[in-house]
Design a protein around this motif. Structure first.
Motif, PDB file in Angstrom:
ATOM      1  N   ARG A   1     -17.446  12.228 -20.348  1.00 31.24           N
ATOM      2  CA  ARG A   1     -16.529  13.254 -19.878  1.00 31.24           C
ATOM      3  C   ARG A   1     -17.268  14.566 -19.630  1.00 31.24           C
ATOM      4  O   ARG A   1     -17.978  15.069 -20.492  1.00 31.24           O
ATOM      5  N   SER A   2     -17.103  15.116 -18.437  1.00 30.39           N
ATOM      6  CA  SER A   2     -17.770  16.365 -18.095  1.00 30.39           C
ATOM      7  C   SER A   2     -17.191  17.515 -18.913  1.00 30.39           C
ATOM      8  O   SER A   2     -16.070  17.450 -19.411  1.00 30.39           O
ATOM      9  N   GLY A   3     -17.972  18.566 -19.038  1.00 30.73           N
ATOM     10  CA  GLY A   3     -17.541  19.746 -19.787  1.00 30.73           C
ATOM     11  C   GLY A   3     -18.005  19.764 -21.219  1.00 30.73           C
ATOM     12  O   GLY A   3     -18.001  20.810 -21.861  1.00 30.73           O
ATOM     13  N   PHE A   4     -18.411  18.600 -21.739  1.00 32.37           N
ATOM     14  CA  PHE A   4     -18.908  18.506 -23.097  1.00 32.37           C
ATOM     15  C   PHE A   4     -20.428  18.603 -23.103  1.00 32.37           C
ATOM     16  O   PHE A   4     -21.099  18.135 -22.177  1.00 32.37           O
ATOM     17  N   THR A   5     -20.964  19.172 -24.168  1.00 34.55           N
ATOM     18  CA  THR A   5     -22.407  19.114 -24.345  1.00 34.55           C
ATOM     19  C   THR A   5     -22.790  17.735 -24.873  1.00 34.55           C
ATOM     20  O   THR A   5     -21.947  16.941 -25.293  1.00 34.55           O
ATOM     21  N   VAL A   6     -24.070  17.478 -24.873  1.00 33.85           N
ATOM     22  CA  VAL A   6     -24.576  16.208 -25.397  1.00 33.85           C
ATOM     23  C   VAL A   6     -24.193  16.063 -26.868  1.00 33.85           C
ATOM     24  O   VAL A   6     -23.731  15.003 -27.307  1.00 33.85           O
ATOM     25  N   ARG A   7     -24.375  17.123 -27.633  1.00 33.38           N
ATOM     26  CA  ARG A   7     -24.033  17.072 -29.057  1.00 33.38           C
ATOM     27  C   ARG A   7     -22.536  16.862 -29.259  1.00 33.38           C
ATOM     28  O   ARG A   7     -22.112  16.063 -30.107  1.00 33.38           O
ATOM     29  N   GLU A   8     -21.723  17.559 -28.492  1.00 37.73           N
ATOM     30  CA  GLU A   8     -20.268  17.402 -28.607  1.00 37.73           C
ATOM     31  C   GLU A   8     -19.828  15.991 -28.241  1.00 37.73           C
ATOM     32  O   GLU A   8     -18.909  15.433 -28.856  1.00 37.73           O
ATOM     33  N   THR A   9     -20.476  15.425 -27.241  1.00 35.87           N
ATOM     34  CA  THR A   9     -20.142  14.063 -26.831  1.00 35.87           C
ATOM     35  C   THR A   9     -20.405  13.078 -27.959  1.00 35.87           C
ATOM     36  O   THR A   9     -19.568  12.220 -28.267  1.00 35.87           O
ATOM     37  N   LEU A  10     -21.547  13.224 -28.605  1.00 34.00           N
ATOM     38  CA  LEU A  10     -21.881  12.320 -29.693  1.00 34.00           C
ATOM     39  C   LEU A  10     -20.919  12.502 -30.868  1.00 34.00           C
ATOM     40  O   LEU A  10     -20.484  11.522 -31.488  1.00 34.00           O
ATOM     41  N   SER A  11     -20.564  13.737 -31.166  1.00 40.33           N
ATOM     42  CA  SER A  11     -19.622  14.005 -32.259  1.00 40.33           C
ATOM     43  C   SER A  11     -18.242  13.423 -31.946  1.00 40.33           C
ATOM     44  O   SER A  11     -17.546  12.937 -32.844  1.00 40.33           O
ATOM     45  N   PHE A  12     -17.846  13.469 -30.680  1.00 37.30           N
ATOM     46  CA  PHE A  12     -16.570  12.891 -30.277  1.00 37.30           C
ATOM     47  C   PHE A  12     -16.536  11.391 -30.574  1.00 37.30           C
ATOM     48  O   PHE A  12     -15.566  10.867 -31.140  1.00 37.30           O
ATOM     49  N   TYR A  13     -17.610  10.675 -30.210  1.00 35.78           N
ATOM     50  CA  TYR A  13     -17.649   9.241 -30.467  1.00 35.78           C
ATOM     51  C   TYR A  13     -17.712   8.939 -31.958  1.00 35.78           C
ATOM     52  O   TYR A  13     -17.166   7.918 -32.415  1.00 35.78           O
ATOM     53  N   ALA A  14     -18.355   9.812 -32.710  1.00 34.20           N
ATOM     54  CA  ALA A  14     -18.375   9.623 -34.166  1.00 34.20           C
ATOM     55  C   ALA A  14     -16.970   9.688 -34.730  1.00 34.20           C
ATOM     56  O   ALA A  14     -16.607   8.922 -35.631  1.00 34.20           O
ATOM     57  N   GLY A  15     -16.141  10.576 -34.194  1.00 32.82           N
ATOM     58  CA  GLY A  15     -14.762  10.674 -34.650  1.00 32.82           C
ATOM     59  C   GLY A  15     -13.967   9.422 -34.340  1.00 32.82           C
ATOM     60  O   GLY A  15     -13.085   9.033 -35.115  1.00 32.82           O
ATOM     61  N   LEU A  16     -14.291   8.756 -33.243  1.00 38.10           N
ATOM     62  CA  LEU A  16     -13.567   7.540 -32.870  1.00 38.10           C
ATOM     63  C   LEU A  16     -13.815   6.397 -33.843  1.00 38.10           C
ATOM     64  O   LEU A  16     -12.943   5.545 -34.045  1.00 38.10           O
ATOM     65  N   VAL A  17     -14.996   6.344 -34.427  1.00 39.32           N
ATOM     66  CA  VAL A  17     -15.306   5.257 -35.364  1.00 39.32           C
ATOM     67  C   VAL A  17     -15.032   5.659 -36.800  1.00 39.32           C
ATOM     68  O   VAL A  17     -15.305   4.902 -37.732  1.00 39.32           O
ATOM     69  N   GLY A  18     -14.477   6.867 -36.985  1.00 38.97           N
ATOM     70  CA  GLY A  18     -14.027   7.273 -38.312  1.00 38.97           C
ATOM     71  C   GLY A  18     -15.127   7.635 -39.278  1.00 38.97           C
ATOM     72  O   GLY A  18     -14.976   7.449 -40.488  1.00 38.97           O
ATOM     73  N   GLY A  19     -16.216   8.136 -38.792  1.00 40.34           N
ATOM     74  CA  GLY A  19     -17.292   8.529 -39.694  1.00 40.34           C
ATOM     75  C   GLY A  19     -18.072   9.692 -39.139  1.00 40.34           C
ATOM     76  O   GLY A  19     -18.023   9.993 -37.951  1.00 40.34           O
ATOM     77  N   GLY A  20     -18.804  10.360 -40.001  1.00 41.25           N
ATOM     78  CA  GLY A  20     -19.636  11.468 -39.567  1.00 41.25           C
ATOM     79  C   GLY A  20     -20.939  10.970 -38.979  1.00 41.25           C
ATOM     80  O   GLY A  20     -21.323   9.812 -39.146  1.00 41.25           O
ATOM     81  N   VAL A  21     -21.610  11.834 -38.278  1.00 46.13           N
ATOM     82  CA  VAL A  21     -22.903  11.482 -37.710  1.00 46.13           C
ATOM     83  C   VAL A  21     -23.761  12.732 -37.672  1.00 46.13           C
ATOM     84  O   VAL A  21     -23.259  13.843 -37.417  1.00 46.13           O
ATOM     85  N   ASP A  22     -25.022  12.581 -37.966  1.00 43.39           N
ATOM     86  CA  ASP A  22     -25.985  13.654 -37.798  1.00 43.39           C
ATOM     87  C   ASP A  22     -26.423  13.614 -36.341  1.00 43.39           C
ATOM     88  O   ASP A  22     -27.389  12.923 -35.991  1.00 43.39           O
ATOM     89  N   ALA A  23     -25.673  14.314 -35.489  1.00 35.18           N
ATOM     90  CA  ALA A  23     -25.894  14.218 -34.047  1.00 35.18           C
ATOM     91  C   ALA A  23     -27.318  14.590 -33.670  1.00 35.18           C
ATOM     92  O   ALA A  23     -27.946  13.922 -32.845  1.00 35.18           O
TER      93      ALA A  23
END
Length: 245
Positions: free
Chosen positions: A82-104
């Motif tokens: 999705r456009s408008g997101f940074t690379v870090r934000e994109t990775l954090s978004f997917y981490a939220g989908l799988v229900g866990g944190g991630v060290d992006a």
């Protein structure tokens, strides 16, 4: 030998009259990089989708890891973000989908995107987009990663970088299955080659074994000889006479 973490067992799948697999089996262990190769139209993407659980076989079974929050990650040939997101934000978004944190930042460093963490995804090059796809595949620490042509359309240097990052995914005791037409990269990095042709697994083994079996000097030449040999076998087996199709 450890038990495979991913396996097709006597699996069959067809699109109407087009047979992709006919009671074929293949298994992948943790720590392996397995390259799926085959002629155009042989069904490599379909086999990957069966392995990833995006399709069900017509018959036979597929075994994937149990007791994992995200058992299998699948990266299509042309990942979109999705456009408008940074690379870090994109990775954090997917981490939220799988229900866990991630060290992006750690994951982005792992795939070579650490310096691009604050760049918006629409500003990424094709190679960087593929690397972001690899980073997304690591979210949730899945034991299996399935990748469809991650280097397609990239220039040679970028392709090498993406394939290096792909191969590195298997070093964490992870099973990685990748389809690719980049046979030089496959020869240099894959533990095993699985050749799909004419509804069958025509070969499954280390690249050097296919070289020895075909008497070829490179995997590209071995691939051509193996596919040509199957075509000759099919021609020889066809019924003779004017009614042959």
């Amino acid at each position: 030998m450890t038990a495979p973490v991913l396996a097709l067992e006597d699996a069959s799948f067809a699109f109407g009259d087009l047979t992709i697999l006919d009671e074929e089996s293949v298994a992948v262990e943790r720590g392996e990089l397995v390259a799926l190769v085959g002629p155009n139209g042989s069904g490599k993407t379909t086999v990957l989708e069966l392995l990833a659980g995006l399709r069900d076989p017509d018959s036979g079974t597929v075994r994937r890891p149990a007791n994992a929050a995200r058992s299998t990650a699948y990266l299509p040939q042309s990942p979109g973000f999705r456009s408008g997101f940074t690379v870090r934000e994109t990775l954090s978004f997917y981490a939220g989908l799988v229900g866990g944190g991630v060290d992006a930042d750690a994951v982005l460093d792992r795939v070579g995107l650490g310096d691009a963490a604050d760049r918006r995804v629409e500003a990424l090059s094709g190679g960087m987009t593929r690397l972001l796809g690899l980073a997304q595949a690591l979210v949730g620490d899945p034991p299996v990663v399935v990748l469809d042509e991650p280097t397609s359309g990239l220039d040679p240097d970028v392709s090498d970088s993406v394939f290096d990052a792909t191969a590195a995914l298997a070093t964490d005791d992870r099973a990685v299955v990748v389809s690719s037409h980049d046979l030089a990269a496959v020869e240099a990095r894959a533990d095993r080659v699985v050749l799909v042709a004419d509804g069958a697994i025509a070969f499954d083994g280390p690249p050097e074994d296919l070289l020895a079996e075909t008497g070829a000097g490179t995997l590209r030449a071995a691939f051509s000889r193996a596919v040509a040999g199957r075509e000759l076998d099919a021609t020889a087996a066809a019924p003779s006479g004017g009614d042959a199709q």
